[in-house]
Write an enzyme that holds these catalytic residues in place. Structure first.
Site, PDB file in Angstrom:
ATOM      1  N   HIS A   1       0.843  -1.199   0.000  1.00 19.42           N
ATOM      2  CA  HIS A   1       0.000   0.000   0.000  1.00 19.42           C
ATOM      3  C   HIS A   1       0.872   1.241   0.000  1.00 19.42           C
ATOM      4  O   HIS A   1       2.098   1.139   0.132  1.00 19.42           O
ATOM      5  CB  HIS A   1      -0.987  -0.013   1.171  1.00 19.42           C
ATOM      6  CG  HIS A   1      -0.367   0.081   2.531  1.00 19.42           C
ATOM      7  ND1 HIS A   1       0.538  -0.848   3.017  1.00 19.42           N
ATOM      8  CD2 HIS A   1      -0.520   1.001   3.535  1.00 19.42           C
ATOM      9  CE1 HIS A   1       0.895  -0.509   4.245  1.00 19.42           C
ATOM     10  NE2 HIS A   1       0.280   0.607   4.580  1.00 19.42           N
TER      11      HIS A   1
ATOM     12  N   HIS B   1       1.286   3.876   2.029  1.00 18.64           N
ATOM     13  CA  HIS B   1       1.851   4.594   3.168  1.00 18.64           C
ATOM     14  C   HIS B   1       3.373   4.552   3.014  1.00 18.64           C
ATOM     15  O   HIS B   1       3.945   3.511   2.660  1.00 18.64           O
ATOM     16  CB  HIS B   1       1.412   3.967   4.494  1.00 18.64           C
ATOM     17  CG  HIS B   1       0.025   4.382   4.908  1.00 18.64           C
ATOM     18  ND1 HIS B   1      -0.794   3.585   5.660  1.00 18.64           N
ATOM     19  CD2 HIS B   1      -0.669   5.533   4.686  1.00 18.64           C
ATOM     20  CE1 HIS B   1      -1.947   4.222   5.870  1.00 18.64           C
ATOM     21  NE2 HIS B   1      -1.897   5.396   5.279  1.00 18.64           N
TER      22      HIS B   1
ATOM     23  N   ASP C   1       5.916   4.277   4.803  1.00 21.55           N
ATOM     24  CA  ASP C   1       6.769   3.293   5.472  1.00 21.55           C
ATOM     25  C   ASP C   1       6.757   1.933   4.772  1.00 21.55           C
ATOM     26  O   ASP C   1       7.366   0.982   5.262  1.00 21.55           O
ATOM     27  CB  ASP C   1       6.391   3.154   6.950  1.00 21.55           C
ATOM     28  CG  ASP C   1       4.948   2.750   7.162  1.00 21.55           C
ATOM     29  OD1 ASP C   1       4.074   3.157   6.361  1.00 21.55           O
ATOM     30  OD2 ASP C   1       4.661   2.014   8.131  1.00 21.55           O
ATOM     31  N   HIS C   2       6.074   1.865   3.612  1.00 27.82           N
ATOM     32  CA  HIS C   2       6.065   0.617   2.850  1.00 27.82           C
ATOM     33  C   HIS C   2       6.605   0.771   1.426  1.00 27.82           C
ATOM     34  O   HIS C   2       6.769  -0.221   0.737  1.00 27.82           O
ATOM     35  CB  HIS C   2       4.648   0.025   2.811  1.00 27.82           C
ATOM     36  CG  HIS C   2       4.216  -0.471   4.155  1.00 27.82           C
ATOM     37  ND1 HIS C   2       4.210  -1.802   4.490  1.00 27.82           N
ATOM     38  CD2 HIS C   2       3.823   0.191   5.276  1.00 27.82           C
ATOM     39  CE1 HIS C   2       3.807  -1.938   5.759  1.00 27.82           C
ATOM     40  NE2 HIS C   2       3.570  -0.739   6.252  1.00 27.82           N
TER      41      HIS C   2
ATOM     42  N   HIS D   1      -7.320  -1.724   5.895  1.00 26.64           N
ATOM     43  CA  HIS D   1      -6.460  -0.672   6.437  1.00 26.64           C
ATOM     44  C   HIS D   1      -7.086   0.683   6.105  1.00 26.64           C
ATOM     45  O   HIS D   1      -8.159   0.743   5.524  1.00 26.64           O
ATOM     46  CB  HIS D   1      -5.051  -0.819   5.849  1.00 26.64           C
ATOM     47  CG  HIS D   1      -4.001  -0.055   6.595  1.00 26.64           C
ATOM     48  ND1 HIS D   1      -3.922  -0.011   7.968  1.00 26.64           N
ATOM     49  CD2 HIS D   1      -2.965   0.704   6.146  1.00 26.64           C
ATOM     50  CE1 HIS D   1      -2.899   0.749   8.323  1.00 26.64           C
ATOM     51  NE2 HIS D   1      -2.300   1.196   7.249  1.00 26.64           N
TER      52      HIS D   1
ATOM     53  N   ASP E   1      -0.289  -4.223   6.808  1.00 20.86           N
ATOM     54  CA  ASP E   1      -1.098  -3.428   7.742  1.00 20.86           C
ATOM     55  C   ASP E   1      -2.590  -3.735   7.628  1.00 20.86           C
ATOM     56  O   ASP E   1      -3.192  -3.591   6.562  1.00 20.86           O
ATOM     57  CB  ASP E   1      -0.879  -1.940   7.466  1.00 20.86           C
ATOM     58  CG  ASP E   1       0.576  -1.538   7.674  1.00 20.86           C
ATOM     59  OD1 ASP E   1       1.433  -2.426   7.738  1.00 20.86           O
ATOM     60  OD2 ASP E   1       0.839  -0.324   7.768  1.00 20.86           O
TER      61      ASP E   1
ATOM     62  N   HIS F   1       6.397  -4.933  12.212  1.00 23.69           N
ATOM     63  CA  HIS F   1       5.730  -3.624  12.082  1.00 23.69           C
ATOM     64  C   HIS F   1       5.483  -2.996  13.455  1.00 23.69           C
ATOM     65  O   HIS F   1       4.407  -2.503  13.773  1.00 23.69           O
ATOM     66  CB  HIS F   1       4.391  -3.772  11.324  1.00 23.69           C
ATOM     67  CG  HIS F   1       3.897  -2.476  10.721  1.00 23.69           C
ATOM     68  ND1 HIS F   1       2.973  -1.683  11.351  1.00 23.69           N
ATOM     69  CD2 HIS F   1       4.204  -1.851   9.556  1.00 23.69           C
ATOM     70  CE1 HIS F   1       2.715  -0.622  10.580  1.00 23.69           C
ATOM     71  NE2 HIS F   1       3.456  -0.703   9.493  1.00 23.69           N
TER      72      HIS F   1
END
Lengths: 305, 305
Positions: free
Chosen positions: B62, B64, B66-67, B142, B212, B270
């Site tokens: 996805h 976000h 941090d991915h 999510h 997530d 995570h």
């Protein structure tokens, strides 16, 4: 006044040999100014204990990834860590488009204002003036629009010699003019020369950040007498053709720039991935300009008088 | 056949305590599959000696940061390091828009083809099939569209018992059918059962990557009997309200998922920046599902029969 720079990344193009791509942080009078922000900059800041919350200004020289790909992550971390105060970003206009697109798809609305000042890589200009410094763009000659940044400390006021002022019973309303360098005329008409009343302020210092560029005449005049010059030195001089082709500089040329602009000191960085060790680059620059150091990550250089 | 996963990042949201945000690399039969690619992933790959040139597939769960914020830097490094072979990227459609915009402003034309397969976070579906595995999207719940990925090893053929085949002088044209599990009828009409002619192939193994998500029913059936389950466990269960609010899972819930889907083994990752040490998260999950380990960066987990 504190005026120093800490190297966060010294590699060109890609991370390699434990070197991170370009980022630096200036501490000017306890305010932090981030200069370029490659991928991994926030990790380097954690490593070297640089507090993101203390950064109020971020400068991006150009939109090659090795100079800005850590920016969105840093902005996001500032948001998650509760930042409320505004952050000023100085860089090419498309940077806003890139940031906005990524915030849009992550459905993130930052909790603090981003204020942009777009740079123009064709002309030099003052993009920031605050109580401590002027910051000017330095138009460079790279493959895409690119500017360096010149940080010039403001001229500070002279310091009054307290004993002398009291001895002469100079009224307080004259202090500002005397601090600025004026003489003092006493009620009896006697003139007291300024240099008998004050200690001269320190000479304004400057830091010239010369990011990716071909070695040309165009930026030399602007950075004349820089106290500390950071200059990219991607290649050894035996790779001059490659440097010219990719619009980069050799270590020898960086040394020549330092000589020609009469810098006090030179730091070289933005090292190519072809160099596992950096001694040859340092030696090459030092042969031309002895007061040269390598941009070692984590190292802080004081911009001293 | 080699089937293992190496953790490159285990942090949620921001890098902290020497933990990097999410990335993992699967080695399936000596091909590398990168799963998520946070900022700093290429630095982690250098650290743990994962060769970017061996990666043919990249999966992004996805958008976000941090991915995926390490993706453009990794693509750029592959380009600079001379990659020519195609790279397949699986992820949400806007990822292409983000990558294209950044390549445009850096005036970079990659020297290798990027091939995109866009994921749909509303339905499960096979997005890749090659000689070794099927990869399916796992629709998650999510805050923005998000999928996990299920890697299912292909069923392998049985192995012929050479001595028995020779003894019966079975003609070679029958081998494929026997390897698939068929019995053999000899010219004299005798039926030889398959299990007297072959050794059963290993059971197909599977790796479920649950990125997530809120803990819901919707993805459980799909990952039933996963050999190895990676599940996010952002919070301890005393933070359940916060987990629900941010559409994340607690360590206790991750353990429950592993129990309910009958996984052989669980890895949790995570981790929230609020946890400097991770023992409590591990203990909480183990109380529910004992065969749990922490996603420790640099550690390789074999997905074993």
């Amino acid at each position: 006044m504190k005026f120093e720079v800490t190297i966060l990344g010294s590699s060109s193009a890609t991370p390699i040999f434990n070197r991170n791509p370009t980022a630096q942080v200036l501490n000017i009078n306890e305010k932090l100014y981030l200069v370029d922000c490659a991928e991994g900059t926030q990790q380097q800041m954690l490593r070297f204990d640089v507090k993101a919350s203390r950064i109020d200004y971020i400068f991006i020289s150009h939109l090659h990834g090795d100079h800005y790909l850590g920016l969105v992550g840093l902005l996001s971390s500032m948001h998650l860590n509760g930042r409320k105060k505004a952050l000023k970003i100085f860089g090419p206009a498309p940077l806003k488009e890139i940031i906005d697109l990524q915030l849009k798809y992550s459905e993130t609305t930052l909790n603090y204002p981003l204020e942009y000042v777009f740079t123009d890589a064709t002309v030099k200009g003052v993009i920031l003036e605050n109580q401590d410094v002027y910051v000017e763009t330095i138009p460079l000659d790279h493959r895409i629009p690119c500017t360096g940044f010149l940080f010039r400390q403001k001229k500070r006021l002279n310091k009054l010699i307290k004993e002398r002022i009291e001895e002469l019973a100079i009224p307080v309303q004259y202090y500002p003019a005397i601090k600025k360098g004026n003489d003092y005329e006493a009620p009896d008409g006697t003139i007291y020369k300024n240099d008998t009343l004050t200690i001269a302020a320190e000479q304004p210092r400057s830091y010239a950040y010369v990011s990716d560029t071909l070695y040309t005449e165009k930026y030399l005049q602007q950075i004349t007498n820089a106290t500390l010059l950071y200059h990219e030195a991607t290649f050894l001089h035996d790779m001059l053709d490659r440097a010219n082709q990719t619009h980069h500089t050799t270590a020898l040329q960086a040394g020549e720039v330092a000589v020609r602009v009469n810098a006090d000191k030179l730091i070289i960085g933005h090292f190519s991935a072809r160099y596992k060790t950096l001694n040859e680059l340092l030696d090459e620059a030092k042969n031309v300009f002895p007061n040269t150091e390598l941009a070692v990550e984590g190292k802080t250089f004081v911009i001293s008088e």
